[in-house]
Design a protein around this motif. Structure first.
Motif, PDB file in Angstrom:
ATOM      1  N   ILE A   1     -60.561   7.179 -17.477  1.00 50.93           N
ATOM      2  CA  ILE A   1     -59.316   7.227 -18.236  1.00 50.93           C
ATOM      3  C   ILE A   1     -58.369   8.257 -17.638  1.00 50.93           C
ATOM      4  O   ILE A   1     -58.737   9.418 -17.467  1.00 50.93           O
ATOM      5  N   GLY A   2     -57.171   7.837 -17.312  1.00 43.83           N
ATOM      6  CA  GLY A   2     -56.155   8.797 -16.886  1.00 43.83           C
ATOM      7  C   GLY A   2     -55.995   8.919 -15.378  1.00 43.83           C
ATOM      8  O   GLY A   2     -55.199   9.725 -14.913  1.00 43.83           O
ATOM      9  N   ALA A   3     -56.746   8.119 -14.609  1.00 43.95           N
ATOM     10  CA  ALA A   3     -56.566   8.169 -13.153  1.00 43.95           C
ATOM     11  C   ALA A   3     -55.484   7.179 -12.730  1.00 43.95           C
ATOM     12  O   ALA A   3     -54.844   7.341 -11.703  1.00 43.95           O
ATOM     13  N   THR A   4     -55.305   6.135 -13.535  1.00 45.01           N
ATOM     14  CA  THR A   4     -54.268   5.142 -13.257  1.00 45.01           C
ATOM     15  C   THR A   4     -53.348   5.046 -14.480  1.00 45.01           C
ATOM     16  O   THR A   4     -53.583   5.685 -15.492  1.00 45.01           O
ATOM     17  N   LYS A   5     -52.331   4.194 -14.374  1.00 46.40           N
ATOM     18  CA  LYS A   5     -51.271   4.253 -15.369  1.00 46.40           C
ATOM     19  C   LYS A   5     -51.478   3.375 -16.613  1.00 46.40           C
ATOM     20  O   LYS A   5     -50.561   3.187 -17.391  1.00 46.40           O
ATOM     21  N   GLU A   6     -52.679   2.820 -16.796  1.00 48.85           N
ATOM     22  CA  GLU A   6     -52.892   1.936 -17.935  1.00 48.85           C
ATOM     23  C   GLU A   6     -52.567   2.612 -19.264  1.00 48.85           C
ATOM     24  O   GLU A   6     -52.797   3.797 -19.448  1.00 48.85           O
ATOM     25  N   ARG A   7     -52.072   1.782 -20.198  1.00 50.26           N
ATOM     26  CA  ARG A   7     -51.807   2.279 -21.548  1.00 50.26           C
ATOM     27  C   ARG A   7     -53.078   2.123 -22.388  1.00 50.26           C
ATOM     28  O   ARG A   7     -53.973   1.357 -22.041  1.00 50.26           O
ATOM     29  N   ASP A   8     -53.127   2.824 -23.511  1.00 45.66           N
ATOM     30  CA  ASP A   8     -54.290   2.689 -24.401  1.00 45.66           C
ATOM     31  C   ASP A   8     -54.485   1.233 -24.807  1.00 45.66           C
ATOM     32  O   ASP A   8     -55.611   0.766 -24.958  1.00 45.66           O
ATOM     33  N   LEU A   9     -53.374   0.530 -24.994  1.00 42.21           N
ATOM     34  CA  LEU A   9     -53.443  -0.885 -25.348  1.00 42.21           C
ATOM     35  C   LEU A   9     -54.196  -1.697 -24.291  1.00 42.21           C
ATOM     36  O   LEU A   9     -55.029  -2.541 -24.610  1.00 42.21           O
ATOM     37  N   ASP A  10     -53.910  -1.415 -23.008  1.00 42.02           N
ATOM     38  CA  ASP A  10     -54.607  -2.125 -21.927  1.00 42.02           C
ATOM     39  C   ASP A  10     -56.103  -1.818 -21.958  1.00 42.02           C
ATOM     40  O   ASP A  10     -56.940  -2.689 -21.752  1.00 42.02           O
ATOM     41  N   ILE A  11     -56.393  -0.546 -22.187  1.00 43.04           N
ATOM     42  CA  ILE A  11     -57.793  -0.123 -22.176  1.00 43.04           C
ATOM     43  C   ILE A  11     -58.571  -0.758 -23.327  1.00 43.04           C
ATOM     44  O   ILE A  11     -59.649  -1.321 -23.139  1.00 43.04           O
ATOM     45  N   MET A  12     -57.981  -0.686 -24.530  1.00 40.82           N
ATOM     46  CA  MET A  12     -58.685  -1.241 -25.689  1.00 40.82           C
ATOM     47  C   MET A  12     -58.805  -2.759 -25.608  1.00 40.82           C
ATOM     48  O   MET A  12     -59.800  -3.330 -26.039  1.00 40.82           O
TER      49      MET A  12
ATOM     50  N   VAL B   1     -54.200  19.121 -14.856  1.00 42.21           N
ATOM     51  CA  VAL B   1     -54.750  20.460 -15.025  1.00 42.21           C
ATOM     52  C   VAL B   1     -56.070  20.360 -15.773  1.00 42.21           C
ATOM     53  O   VAL B   1     -57.084  20.906 -15.377  1.00 42.21           O
ATOM     54  N   ARG B   2     -56.051  19.627 -16.874  1.00 34.79           N
ATOM     55  CA  ARG B   2     -57.271  19.417 -17.656  1.00 34.79           C
ATOM     56  C   ARG B   2     -57.508  17.927 -17.819  1.00 34.79           C
ATOM     57  O   ARG B   2     -56.570  17.153 -17.924  1.00 34.79           O
ATOM     58  N   PRO B   3     -58.763  17.510 -17.843  1.00 30.72           N
ATOM     59  CA  PRO B   3     -59.008  16.087 -18.111  1.00 30.72           C
ATOM     60  C   PRO B   3     -58.458  15.715 -19.496  1.00 30.72           C
ATOM     61  O   PRO B   3     -58.469  16.551 -20.405  1.00 30.72           O
ATOM     62  N   PRO B   4     -57.953  14.492 -19.670  1.00 36.32           N
ATOM     63  CA  PRO B   4     -57.340  14.088 -20.942  1.00 36.32           C
ATOM     64  C   PRO B   4     -58.370  13.854 -22.039  1.00 36.32           C
ATOM     65  O   PRO B   4     -58.679  12.727 -22.393  1.00 36.32           O
ATOM     66  N   LEU B   5     -58.901  14.960 -22.576  1.00 35.57           N
ATOM     67  CA  LEU B   5     -60.028  14.855 -23.495  1.00 35.57           C
ATOM     68  C   LEU B   5     -59.645  14.326 -24.870  1.00 35.57           C
ATOM     69  O   LEU B   5     -60.400  13.589 -25.492  1.00 35.57           O
ATOM     70  N   THR B   6     -58.454  14.710 -25.360  1.00 40.16           N
ATOM     71  CA  THR B   6     -58.049  14.196 -26.667  1.00 40.16           C
ATOM     72  C   THR B   6     -57.853  12.687 -26.605  1.00 40.16           C
ATOM     73  O   THR B   6     -58.254  11.953 -27.500  1.00 40.16           O
TER      74      THR B   6
ATOM     75  N   SER C   1     -64.417   7.787 -19.725  1.00 41.67           N
ATOM     76  CA  SER C   1     -64.654   9.047 -19.051  1.00 41.67           C
ATOM     77  C   SER C   1     -63.315   9.636 -18.612  1.00 41.67           C
ATOM     78  O   SER C   1     -62.659   9.092 -17.721  1.00 41.67           O
ATOM     79  N   ALA C   2     -62.916  10.710 -19.287  1.00 39.45           N
ATOM     80  CA  ALA C   2     -61.649  11.348 -18.934  1.00 39.45           C
ATOM     81  C   ALA C   2     -61.698  11.741 -17.462  1.00 39.45           C
ATOM     82  O   ALA C   2     -62.653  12.362 -17.003  1.00 39.45           O
ATOM     83  N   TYR C   3     -60.676  11.348 -16.741  1.00 39.72           N
ATOM     84  CA  TYR C   3     -60.651  11.574 -15.300  1.00 39.72           C
ATOM     85  C   TYR C   3     -60.652  13.070 -14.966  1.00 39.72           C
ATOM     86  O   TYR C   3     -59.820  13.837 -15.449  1.00 39.72           O
ATOM     87  N   VAL C   4     -61.604  13.461 -14.140  1.00 43.44           N
ATOM     88  CA  VAL C   4     -61.676  14.839 -13.655  1.00 43.44           C
ATOM     89  C   VAL C   4     -61.295  14.806 -12.180  1.00 43.44           C
ATOM     90  O   VAL C   4     -61.913  14.099 -11.386  1.00 43.44           O
ATOM     91  N   PRO C   5     -60.243  15.521 -11.799  1.00 43.42           N
ATOM     92  CA  PRO C   5     -59.790  15.437 -10.408  1.00 43.42           C
ATOM     93  C   PRO C   5     -60.751  16.134  -9.453  1.00 43.42           C
ATOM     94  O   PRO C   5     -60.704  17.342  -9.291  1.00 43.42           O
ATOM     95  N   VAL C   6     -61.629  15.345  -8.837  1.00 42.44           N
ATOM     96  CA  VAL C   6     -62.552  15.929  -7.868  1.00 42.44           C
ATOM     97  C   VAL C   6     -62.013  15.823  -6.446  1.00 42.44           C
ATOM     98  O   VAL C   6     -62.395  16.574  -5.569  1.00 42.44           O
TER      99      VAL C   6
END
Lengths: 248, 404
Positions: free
Chosen positions: B213-224, B257-262, B242-247
């Motif tokens: 989640i959060g590495a590409t531009k998908e909306r929550d609607l697309d994901i759900m 800066v932080r993975p999109p945990l919320t 899995s909130a994207y962690v920039p490795v």
């Protein structure tokens, strides 16, 4: 004066006593184990009651297995007035039978269900948090300090899982051991069995080290969340968990 | 490259840690005169510093990989230390950890070496050794390698409790952009195969998958929408987010800066609503409103937008209506149903039934009574109070809120 009825700590003895009190229409001020410290105003009554060995069967038929399991878990709890609570639950169960567990409007019912959930939950947690060490003679040995008396629940679990191993589980606070000999387990007082837990197997330290490495590696630093970890794994258990004992 | 076991474990656990799945539930495998069994409820053995459950020994067989997925630590173009376990080593660690009750079982995945089929064969060899030589009956979750042949899928699935393949990204476009070597068609083929063969003897704990989640531009609607179709089509047990962690640094990747945990949390909450609360994606999101409200959970958000349906009378409304009330879950809804057959429920009973009153009280009537003067039954008032409530709940959320 408070009329305190005592029993010897045995579960069947407690249930038999409760049933006898109900039959005689006696309302106790409290029910305690016979080694409790009586206060000045307590009248301690040791009622002689025959053990009713069929009592569980009869209760199960009348109250249902959900209710009698809940009662047993309450008996394993550290709740202050658990015996009196069970008395009131029993009294009401004779009235409502199998519907008893739906009567959460009664305080004794909602309390029995709440406490039993708590004990069951701790039993489940211990199945995960318990850590065995391998002793020199290949015996697996674990120490634990659960709040409630869950050694029975935990032993049943490991008896199935590790049936071809010898294991010993010690409840440090209650000073009891569960000893499994690849056939069955027995629960005995700590001092009835001489145990040398200092001599570990050759591999033990190496495995402990591997586990600690795994534990430190698997957490994602960017997601660090101590509060969440503590909610799921309260600090009171850490003392006997090698991967976190250093953090205490 | 003579590497000791400690170093290998460090590398191969480190490269496996971004897979979110660690559940060990759903299998009843029993101990047939060996070591171990599976607990149907699943058991957490520890919790990592990030608060995630540790149930399984989560490792890769190797972190060497012929693919070059942009988001992945193990991509071919990364200059990192590579390692590979021998099957015997995996068995030794698994058995020794299991006997000491560190773990509930094994989660085995792998980078792709040589070919998908070759990689699958290595996984099968390892797990066969564990099941047949070491008589291990504990829980095993294996990753199926997309592109491997059906005969290998058949063998692996009959050895493990759960078999899964990750869709990785919510849309085909996302996958093309970041994982050019992966095809969603091949992942779908695996999921289809597992669905058609699942039984008590084949992957008894079913299959799951994961999306980043959060590495590409998908909306929550697309994901759900993707999740919902996966649940329908392949009977998945779980979709993990899995909130994207920039490795890795890459011009195609966002620099967070932080993975999109919320956001991840909101997706899990909504996922639950789909599976257990009878909600549909279209109830929660649409093109005008394609992302979840960061301030309140999806059910509360829904309730605030449908305030006309409230307050609901606890003693009368249907099971499905109970499930729509914020602060009431599956357990408490069931308790309400069984309780009200026996007595009239009053406000003071609700807490004992497991209802979270600080959220539910705004949306319910109990025996005809509202918790306060009915003049407070207004969207703005309720929303303001619930947002404050939510803010108190988590430090993580609070930190995230500051960013907005």
């Amino acid at each position: 004066m408070y009329r305190i009825y005592v029993y010897d700590g045995n579960y069947i003895a407690l249930l038999s006593l409760i049933l006898e009190l109900i039959k005689r229409n006696i309302k106790p001020d409290n029910i305690k184990m016979d080694d409790y410290e009586a206060s000045l105003f307590d009248e301690v009554i040791n009622l002689q009651v025959d053990l009713d060995m069929d009592i569980l069967k009869k209760m199960k038929k009348s109250f249902g297995s959900y209710a009698i399991n809940a009662m047993y878990y309450v008996y394993l709890s550290e709740e202050d007035n658990k015996e009196l609570l069970l008395y009131y639950f029993f009294l009401n169960a004779l009235k409502y039978h199998k519907d008893i567990t739906f009567r959460r409007d009664l305080k004794c019912v909602s309390e029995v269900l709440r406490i039993s959930q708590y004990v069951m939950h701790e039993g489940h947690r211990m199945k995960g948090f318990l850590r065995f060490k391998e002793l020199e003679n290949k015996v697996l040995y674990a120490e634990m300090e659960p709040t409630n008396d869950v050694i029975m629940l935990v032993s049943h679990h490991f008896q199935k899982r590790l049936k071809n191993e010898y294991f010993i589980i010690k409840d440090v606070k209650r000073r009891i051991l569960s000893i499994y000999d690849k056939k069955k387990f027995v629960i005995v007082p700590e001092n009835s069995f001489i145990l040398d837990t200092d001599v570990l197997s050759d591999e033990e330290r190496e495995m402990e080290e591997l586990w600690k490495i795994f534990y430190r590696t698997i957490g994602i630093v960017e997601r660090k969340n101590d509060r969440c970890r503590m909610n799921f794994m309260p600090k009171k258990y850490w003392k006997h968990m090698l991967e976190v004992e250093d953090e205490l | 490259m003579d590497m000791n076991l400690q170093e290998k474990l460090k590398i191969l656990a480190d490269s496996a840690k971004y897979d979110a799945s660690c559940s060990s539930s759903g299998s009843k495998r029993s101990n047939k005169d060996g070591i171990g069994n599976a607990a149907e409820s699943g058991i957490c053995h520890s919790f990592a510093s990030d608060g995630r459950c540790i149930s399984l020994l989560k490792i890769l067989l190797t972190n060497a990989c012929i693919y070059d997925c942009k988001y992945c630590l193990n991509r071919k173009s990364n200059n990192i230390k590579r390692a590979m376990f021998t099957p015997e080593e995996v068995c030794q660690i698994t058995i020794n950890f299991y006997r000491r009750n560190y773990i509930e079982g094994l989660f085995l995945s792998s980078g792709i070496i040589k070919s998908p089929d070759y990689t699958m064969e290595q996984l099968i060899k390892t797990i066969e050794l564990l099941r047949n030589k070491y008589h291990f009956n504990g829980y095993i979750h294996a990753k199926a390698i997309p592109g491997a042949s059906d005969s290998l899928l058949k063998r692996l699935g009959s050895l493990v409790d759960r078999l899964s393949a990750n869709v990785e990204l919510p849309t085909e476009n996302g996958l093309k952009l970041l994982a050019p070597n992966k095809e969603s068609k091949k992942v779908n083929e695996i999921m289809n195969y597992v669905k058609n063969n699942q039984s008590r003897k084949y992957a008894p704990a079913g299959q799951s998958t994961q999306m980043i989640i959060g590495a590409t531009k998908e909306r929550d609607l697309d994901i759900m929408s993707k999740s919902s179709s996966l649940y329908d089509k392949y009977k998945l047990k779980r979709v993990f987010y899995s909130a994207y962690v920039p490795v890795n640094k890459d011009s195609m990747l966002p620099s967070l800066v932080r993975p999109p945990l919320t956001r991840e949390n909101r997706l899990y909450q909504a996922d639950w609503l789909l599976r257990f609360y009878n909600f549909k994606v279209s109830d929660l999101l649409n093109d005008d409103n394609p992302n979840f409200n960061i301030l309140v959970d999806p059910k509360t958000d829904w309730a605030l937008r449908h305030l006309k349906e409230f307050p609901k009378e606890i003693n009368k409304c249907s099971y499905y209506d109970l499930l729509k009330i914020p602060g009431i879950g599956v357990k408490s809804a069931k308790r309400i149903i069984t309780s009200r057959r026996n007595f009239t429920i009053h406000m003071e009973d609700l807490k004992r039934l497991g209802v979270v009153m600080k959220r539910a009280k705004y949306f319910i009537l109990c025996d005809g009574k509202y918790f306060a003067n009915s003049s407070v039954f207004k969207k703005n008032f309720i929303e303001a109070n619930l947002v404050l409530e939510e803010k108190d709940m988590s430090i993580v959320n609070r930190e995230q809120l500051r960013l907005f």
